[in-house]
Design a protein around this motif. Structure first.
Motif, short mmCIF file in Angstrom:
data_model
loop_
_atom_site.label_atom_id
_atom_site.label_comp_id
_atom_site.label_asym_id
_atom_site.label_seq_id
_atom_site.Cartn_x
_atom_site.Cartn_y
_atom_site.Cartn_z
N ALA A 78 -3.94 -10.25 -9.30
CA ALA A 78 -4.01 -11.49 -8.53
C ALA A 78 -2.60 -11.99 -8.26
CB ALA A 78 -4.79 -12.53 -9.30
N GLY A 79 -2.42 -12.63 -7.15
CA GLY A 79 -1.15 -13.25 -6.86
C GLY A 79 -0.12 -12.36 -6.18
N THR A 80 -0.45 -11.13 -5.89
CA THR A 80 0.50 -10.27 -5.19
C THR A 80 0.30 -10.44 -3.70
OG1 THR A 80 -1.01 -8.39 -5.22
CG2 THR A 80 0.54 -8.56 -7.04
N GLY A 81 1.38 -10.23 -2.98
CA GLY A 81 1.30 -10.34 -1.53
C GLY A 81 0.55 -9.17 -0.94
N VAL A 82 -0.10 -9.41 0.16
CA VAL A 82 -0.85 -8.36 0.85
C VAL A 82 -0.12 -8.05 2.14
CG1 VAL A 82 -3.06 -7.76 1.90
CG2 VAL A 82 -3.00 -9.16 -0.16
N SER A 83 0.10 -6.77 2.39
CA SER A 83 0.79 -6.37 3.61
C SER A 83 -0.16 -6.54 4.81
CB SER A 83 1.26 -4.92 3.49
OG SER A 83 0.15 -4.05 3.42
N PRO A 84 0.37 -6.45 6.03
CA PRO A 84 -0.49 -6.62 7.21
C PRO A 84 -1.63 -5.62 7.30
CG PRO A 84 1.82 -6.80 7.84
CD PRO A 84 1.78 -6.38 6.39
N ASN A 85 -1.49 -4.44 6.68
CA ASN A 85 -2.59 -3.47 6.72
C ASN A 85 -3.61 -3.68 5.59
OD1 ASN A 85 -1.32 -2.43 4.47
ND2 ASN A 85 -0.97 -0.40 5.36
N GLY A 86 -3.44 -4.76 4.78
CA GLY A 86 -4.41 -5.07 3.73
C GLY A 86 -4.09 -4.45 2.39
N ASN A 87 -2.96 -3.77 2.27
CA ASN A 87 -2.58 -3.13 1.01
C ASN A 87 -1.88 -4.14 0.12
OD1 ASN A 87 -1.06 -1.59 -0.95
ND2 ASN A 87 -1.62 0.21 0.25
N SER A 88 -2.27 -4.19 -1.17
CA SER A 88 -1.66 -5.18 -2.08
C SER A 88 -0.76 -4.55 -3.13
CB SER A 88 -2.77 -5.99 -2.76
OG SER A 88 -3.52 -5.16 -3.62
N VAL A 89 -0.36 -3.30 -2.94
CA VAL A 89 0.49 -2.61 -3.92
C VAL A 89 1.95 -3.01 -3.70
CG1 VAL A 89 1.31 -0.38 -4.74
CG2 VAL A 89 -1.07 -0.65 -4.07
N SER A 90 2.61 -3.44 -4.78
CA SER A 90 4.04 -3.72 -4.77
C SER A 90 4.69 -2.65 -5.65
CB SER A 90 4.32 -5.12 -5.32
OG SER A 90 5.69 -5.26 -5.59
N LEU A 91 5.51 -1.82 -5.05
CA LEU A 91 6.14 -0.73 -5.81
C LEU A 91 7.04 -1.26 -6.92
CD1 LEU A 91 6.95 1.87 -3.03
CD2 LEU A 91 5.16 1.96 -4.75
N GLU A 92 7.68 -2.41 -6.70
CA GLU A 92 8.52 -2.99 -7.74
C GLU A 92 7.69 -3.37 -8.96
OE1 GLU A 92 8.47 -4.09 -4.58
OE2 GLU A 92 10.43 -3.44 -3.84
N GLU A 93 6.55 -4.02 -8.73
CA GLU A 93 5.67 -4.40 -9.83
C GLU A 93 5.10 -3.18 -10.54
OE1 GLU A 93 2.66 -7.20 -8.77
OE2 GLU A 93 4.11 -8.53 -7.80
N GLU A 94 4.77 -2.15 -9.78
CA GLU A 94 4.21 -0.94 -10.38
C GLU A 94 5.25 -0.23 -11.24
OE1 GLU A 94 0.97 -0.37 -10.29
OE2 GLU A 94 0.83 -2.13 -9.01
N MET A 95 6.51 -0.25 -10.84
CA MET A 95 7.56 0.36 -11.65
C MET A 95 7.77 -0.43 -12.94
SD MET A 95 8.03 3.00 -9.99
CE MET A 95 9.30 3.76 -10.93
N LEU A 96 7.66 -1.76 -12.87
CA LEU A 96 7.74 -2.57 -14.09
C LEU A 96 6.57 -2.26 -15.03
CD1 LEU A 96 8.88 -6.02 -12.68
CD2 LEU A 96 10.21 -4.45 -14.08
N LYS A 97 5.39 -2.09 -14.45
CA LYS A 97 4.21 -1.74 -15.26
C LYS A 97 4.40 -0.37 -15.90
CE LYS A 97 0.97 -4.22 -12.35
NZ LYS A 97 -0.15 -4.04 -11.42
N ALA A 98 4.98 0.57 -15.15
CA ALA A 98 5.21 1.90 -15.71
C ALA A 98 6.16 1.83 -16.90
CB ALA A 98 5.76 2.83 -14.63
N ALA A 99 7.17 0.96 -16.82
CA ALA A 99 8.09 0.80 -17.96
C ALA A 99 7.35 0.19 -19.16
CB ALA A 99 9.27 -0.08 -17.56
N GLU A 100 6.45 -0.78 -18.90
CA GLU A 100 5.65 -1.36 -19.98
C GLU A 100 4.74 -0.31 -20.62
OE1 GLU A 100 3.39 -4.64 -18.50
OE2 GLU A 100 5.17 -5.75 -17.88
N VAL A 101 4.18 0.56 -19.79
CA VAL A 101 3.31 1.62 -20.30
C VAL A 101 4.10 2.55 -21.20
CG1 VAL A 101 2.02 3.67 -19.60
CG2 VAL A 101 1.66 1.53 -18.40
N LYS A 102 5.29 2.93 -20.77
CA LYS A 102 6.12 3.81 -21.60
C LYS A 102 6.46 3.15 -22.93
CE LYS A 102 10.39 6.47 -21.77
NZ LYS A 102 10.27 6.57 -23.18
N ARG A 103 6.79 1.87 -22.89
CA ARG A 103 7.10 1.14 -24.12
C ARG A 103 5.89 1.10 -25.05
NH1 ARG A 103 8.49 -4.48 -22.76
NH2 ARG A 103 6.26 -4.63 -22.78
#
Length: 127
Positions: A78-103
């Protein structure tokens, strides 16, 4: 034998949670350009571990619990921006999540390794 030790059970659950969250993050990154794709994330480990210890109460005996593998077990982001094509993936946020997963994965391996060393020491073997 090890599944009866709470620390080992928790380390195993943390490792499984990290594995599942890595799959979710990878799926989000893979679909970063897919129109209409909604980014997903899993609930935090503490919440999922607590929920596993105390299963949901049902108000009617005919109700079924959501299995772990179903999309209902995950929370959408929730709270992420949605691109004009309706996609809500933010690569920056996903990379932060990947670092949390590794930790989280490294933490589970560290706990498991320390617990094994402690058990070896308690039975008189050196690590």
């Amino acid at each position: 034998m090890f599944e009866k030790i709470e620390m080992m059970r928790m380390a195993r659950a943390l490792g499984q949670h990290s594995s599942q969250r890595q799959i979710t993050v990878a799926r989000n990154i893979a679909n970063a350009d897919t129109p209409g794709f909604k980014a997903e994330d899993m609930q935090p480990f503490a919440d999922s571990y607590r929920a596993a210890l105390a299963p949901l109460r049902t108000t009617d005996p005919r109700h079924l619990d959501a299995p772990d593998w179903s999309p209902a077990a995950r929370n959408s982001v929730a709270g992420t921006g949605v691109s004009p094509n309706g996609n809500s993936v933010s690569l920056e946020e996903e990379m932060l999540k990947a670092a949390e997963v590794k930790r989280g994965h490294d933490l589970s391996l560290g706990i498991y390794s320390s617990a094994l060393d402690l058990m070896r020491t308690s039975i008189g073997r050196r690590a």
